[in-house]
Scaffold this motif. Structure first.
Motif, PDB file in Angstrom:
ATOM      1  N   MET A   1       0.903  -1.285  -0.066  1.00 13.41           N
ATOM      2  CA  MET A   1      -0.119   0.119  -0.054  1.00 13.41           C
ATOM      3  C   MET A   1       0.980   1.258  -0.011  1.00 13.41           C
ATOM      4  SD  MET A   1      -3.343  -0.860   2.253  1.00 13.41           S
ATOM      5  CE  MET A   1      -4.201  -2.048   1.945  1.00 13.41           C
ATOM      6  N   ASN A   2       0.674   2.210  -0.693  1.00  8.15           N
ATOM      7  CA  ASN A   2       1.022   3.493  -1.076  1.00  8.15           C
ATOM      8  C   ASN A   2       0.755   4.485   0.107  1.00  8.15           C
ATOM      9  OD1 ASN A   2       2.656   5.753  -1.843  1.00  8.15           O
ATOM     10  ND2 ASN A   2       2.053   5.255  -3.829  1.00  8.15           N
ATOM     11  N   ARG A   3       1.794   4.860   0.717  1.00 10.17           N
ATOM     12  CA  ARG A   3       1.682   5.973   2.008  1.00 10.17           C
ATOM     13  C   ARG A   3       1.521   7.385   1.381  1.00 10.17           C
ATOM     14  NH1 ARG A   3       2.668   3.533   6.991  1.00 10.17           N
ATOM     15  NH2 ARG A   3       3.653   1.515   6.989  1.00 10.17           N
ATOM     16  N   HIS A   4       1.757   7.383   0.002  1.00 12.43           N
ATOM     17  CA  HIS A   4       1.791   8.856  -0.413  1.00 12.43           C
ATOM     18  C   HIS A   4       0.666   9.066  -1.259  1.00 12.43           C
ATOM     19  CE1 HIS A   4       5.951   8.674   0.678  1.00 12.43           C
ATOM     20  NE2 HIS A   4       5.960   7.694  -0.138  1.00 12.43           N
ATOM     21  N   ILE A   5      -0.469   8.231  -1.165  1.00 16.03           N
ATOM     22  CA  ILE A   5      -1.744   8.827  -1.763  1.00 16.03           C
ATOM     23  C   ILE A   5      -2.936   8.617  -0.471  1.00 16.03           C
ATOM     24  CG2 ILE A   5      -3.736   7.888  -3.272  1.00 16.03           C
ATOM     25  CD1 ILE A   5      -1.467   6.127  -4.631  1.00 16.03           C
ATOM     26  N   ALA A   6      -3.631   9.817  -0.843  1.00 13.76           N
ATOM     27  CA  ALA A   6      -4.796   9.983   0.234  1.00 13.76           C
ATOM     28  C   ALA A   6      -6.061  10.043  -0.578  1.00 13.76           C
ATOM     29  CB  ALA A   6      -4.601  11.273   1.051  1.00 13.76           C
ATOM     30  N   ILE A   7      -7.017   8.991   0.125  1.00 13.68           N
ATOM     31  CA  ILE A   7      -8.393   9.120  -0.561  1.00 13.68           C
ATOM     32  C   ILE A   7      -9.272  10.353   0.169  1.00 13.68           C
ATOM     33  CG2 ILE A   7     -10.357   7.689  -1.312  1.00 13.68           C
ATOM     34  CD1 ILE A   7      -7.619   6.891  -2.500  1.00 13.68           C
ATOM     35  N   TYR A   8     -10.005  11.096  -0.655  1.00 17.34           N
ATOM     36  CA  TYR A   8     -10.591  12.011  -0.040  1.00 17.34           C
ATOM     37  C   TYR A   8     -12.083  11.713  -0.370  1.00 17.34           C
ATOM     38  CZ  TYR A   8     -12.554  16.683   1.266  1.00 17.34           C
ATOM     39  OH  TYR A   8     -13.559  17.778   1.580  1.00 17.34           O
ATOM     40  N   PRO A   9     -13.019  11.222   0.283  1.00 20.28           N
ATOM     41  CA  PRO A   9     -14.205  10.676  -0.181  1.00 20.28           C
ATOM     42  C   PRO A   9     -15.211  11.591  -0.032  1.00 20.28           C
ATOM     43  CG  PRO A   9     -13.785   9.463   1.747  1.00 20.28           C
ATOM     44  CD  PRO A   9     -12.627  10.390   1.446  1.00 20.28           C
ATOM     45  N   GLY A  10     -16.168  11.681  -0.736  1.00 18.27           N
ATOM     46  CA  GLY A  10     -17.575  12.385  -0.341  1.00 18.27           C
ATOM     47  C   GLY A  10     -18.446  12.328  -1.417  1.00 18.27           C
ATOM     48  N   SER A  11     -19.533  13.140  -1.538  1.00 20.56           N
ATOM     49  CA  SER A  11     -20.639  13.376  -2.501  1.00 20.56           C
ATOM     50  C   SER A  11     -20.303  14.777  -3.175  1.00 20.56           C
ATOM     51  CB  SER A  11     -21.938  13.202  -1.846  1.00 20.56           C
ATOM     52  OG  SER A  11     -22.074  14.600  -0.999  1.00 20.56           O
ATOM     53  N   PHE A  12     -19.701  15.572  -2.563  1.00 18.78           N
ATOM     54  CA  PHE A  12     -19.361  16.739  -3.128  1.00 18.78           C
ATOM     55  C   PHE A  12     -20.454  17.283  -4.443  1.00 18.78           C
ATOM     56  CE2 PHE A  12     -15.478  14.064  -2.874  1.00 18.78           C
ATOM     57  CZ  PHE A  12     -14.947  14.849  -2.020  1.00 18.78           C
ATOM     58  N   ASP A  13     -21.688  17.294  -3.627  1.00 23.32           N
ATOM     59  CA  ASP A  13     -22.620  17.672  -4.369  1.00 23.32           C
ATOM     60  C   ASP A  13     -23.424  19.077  -3.902  1.00 23.32           C
ATOM     61  OD1 ASP A  13     -24.895  17.558  -6.252  1.00 23.32           O
ATOM     62  OD2 ASP A  13     -26.411  16.681  -4.443  1.00 23.32           O
ATOM     63  N   PRO A  14     -22.726  20.427  -4.261  1.00 23.08           N
ATOM     64  CA  PRO A  14     -21.599  20.369  -4.993  1.00 23.08           C
ATOM     65  C   PRO A  14     -20.327  20.461  -4.262  1.00 23.08           C
ATOM     66  CG  PRO A  14     -22.571  22.358  -4.828  1.00 23.08           C
ATOM     67  CD  PRO A  14     -23.094  21.501  -3.999  1.00 23.08           C
ATOM     68  N   LYS A  83      -4.415   1.053  -3.804  1.00 23.57           N
ATOM     69  CA  LYS A  83      -2.922   0.893  -3.238  1.00 23.57           C
ATOM     70  C   LYS A  83      -2.749   2.111  -2.249  1.00 23.57           C
ATOM     71  CE  LYS A  83      -1.451  -2.372  -6.657  1.00 23.57           C
ATOM     72  NZ  LYS A  83      -2.616  -2.899  -6.951  1.00 23.57           N
ATOM     73  N   ALA A  84      -3.789   2.679  -1.731  1.00 20.67           N
ATOM     74  CA  ALA A  84      -3.676   3.904  -0.648  1.00 20.67           C
ATOM     75  C   ALA A  84      -3.859   3.046   0.830  1.00 20.67           C
ATOM     76  CB  ALA A  84      -4.608   4.850  -0.812  1.00 20.67           C
ATOM     77  N   ARG A  85      -3.632   4.016   1.642  1.00 20.07           N
ATOM     78  CA  ARG A  85      -4.085   3.384   3.046  1.00 20.07           C
ATOM     79  C   ARG A  85      -4.337   4.431   3.847  1.00 20.07           C
ATOM     80  NH1 ARG A  85       0.354   2.812   7.659  1.00 20.07           N
ATOM     81  NH2 ARG A  85      -1.289   1.394   8.195  1.00 20.07           N
ATOM     82  N   VAL A  86      -4.709   5.764   3.400  1.00 19.14           N
ATOM     83  CA  VAL A  86      -5.237   7.089   4.089  1.00 19.14           C
ATOM     84  C   VAL A  86      -6.400   7.478   3.633  1.00 19.14           C
ATOM     85  CG1 VAL A  86      -4.751   9.220   4.984  1.00 19.14           C
ATOM     86  CG2 VAL A  86      -2.911   7.572   4.990  1.00 19.14           C
ATOM     87  N   ILE A  87      -7.741   7.690   4.289  1.00 21.11           N
ATOM     88  CA  ILE A  87      -8.796   8.354   3.989  1.00 21.11           C
ATOM     89  C   ILE A  87      -8.573   9.546   4.489  1.00 21.11           C
ATOM     90  CG2 ILE A  87     -11.206   8.309   4.555  1.00 21.11           C
ATOM     91  CD1 ILE A  87     -11.177   5.144   4.665  1.00 21.11           C
ATOM     92  N   LEU A  88      -8.632  10.554   3.813  1.00 24.70           N
ATOM     93  CA  LEU A  88      -8.711  12.080   4.126  1.00 24.70           C
ATOM     94  C   LEU A  88     -10.162  12.531   4.385  1.00 24.70           C
ATOM     95  CD1 LEU A  88      -7.012  14.668   4.603  1.00 24.70           C
ATOM     96  CD2 LEU A  88      -7.136  15.017   2.356  1.00 24.70           C
ATOM     97  N   ARG A  89     -10.345  13.122   5.615  1.00 30.97           N
ATOM     98  CA  ARG A  89     -11.758  13.506   6.040  1.00 30.97           C
ATOM     99  C   ARG A  89     -11.344  14.892   6.744  1.00 30.97           C
ATOM    100  NH1 ARG A  89     -15.739  12.226   3.775  1.00 30.97           N
ATOM    101  NH2 ARG A  89     -17.126  12.363   5.443  1.00 30.97           N
ATOM    102  N   GLY A  90     -12.499  15.856   6.298  1.00 28.88           N
ATOM    103  CA  GLY A  90     -12.474  17.178   6.779  1.00 28.88           C
ATOM    104  C   GLY A  90     -13.498  17.347   7.745  1.00 28.88           C
ATOM    105  N   LEU A  91     -13.166  18.102   8.950  1.00 31.11           N
ATOM    106  CA  LEU A  91     -13.948  18.323  10.073  1.00 31.11           C
ATOM    107  C   LEU A  91     -14.167  19.647  10.101  1.00 31.11           C
ATOM    108  CD1 LEU A  91     -12.561  15.971  12.822  1.00 31.11           C
ATOM    109  CD2 LEU A  91     -14.553  15.735  11.478  1.00 31.11           C
ATOM    110  N   ARG A  92     -15.411  20.046  10.149  1.00 27.59           N
ATOM    111  CA  ARG A  92     -15.805  21.482  10.154  1.00 27.59           C
ATOM    112  C   ARG A  92     -16.144  21.982  11.690  1.00 27.59           C
ATOM    113  NH1 ARG A  92     -20.333  20.321   6.165  1.00 27.59           N
ATOM    114  NH2 ARG A  92     -20.884  19.077   7.527  1.00 27.59           N
TER     115      ARG A  92
END
Length: 162
Positions: A1-14, A83-92
């Protein structure tokens, strides 16, 4: 798994300026940020998945370190497939934390190699959400401070406020 990739999931609507804040700050830590637009057939979005991906791609086209994709199914399965291992999430605010904490714990239980990194949004974006932006736009309010100009135009078109 690659430590240099972050997955930033969401609906992004918009996509909002708050999302862009997390993406740009994520790039200070990771080599690549994958903006992963969640495909949830049970949730009716204002914009289609294709429209969201097209908008985001237009906004980040000048940065080869940002990828925009869609996914369905378990997020951790998608993270592993990239091949990532980090989920990036924003907290407001603290109100986001309880829900996000539950998701992070569940994801970690399902796949212990995947970590969740929480990033606080910048203060100027702390109150922003896609839902609030859509409501202000629907009611013909000025959304120019909350979203990039392209998104503002698309919202105006969507609500027929020309």
């Amino acid at each position: 798994m690659n430590r240099h990739i972050a997955i930033y999931p969401g609906s992004f609507d918009p996509l909002t300026n708050g999302h862009l804040d997390i993406i740009s700050r994520g790039l200070e830590i990771f080599d690549t940020v994958v903006v992963a637009v969640a495909c949830n057939n049970e949730k009716k979005g204002l914009f289609s998945i294709t429209e969201r991906i097209d908008m985001i791609n237009q906004l980040v086209a000048d940065n080869p370190r940002i990828q925009v994709e869609t996914f369905s199914g378990l997020l951790v399965d998608y993270v592993v497939s990239k091949k990532a291992r980090v989920i990036l999430r924003g907290l407001r605010a603290v109100t986001d934390f309880e829900f996000e904490f539950q998701l992070a714990q569940m994801n970690r239980t399902v796949c212990e190699q995947v970590e969740t990194l929480f990033m606080m949004t910048s203060p100027e974006c702390a109150y922003l959400s896609s839902s609030i932006v859509k409501e202000v736009g629907r009611l013909k309010g000025d959304i120019s401070k909350f979203v990039p100009p392209l998104v503002a135009e698309k919202l105006i078109d969507k609500f027929g406020h020309r």
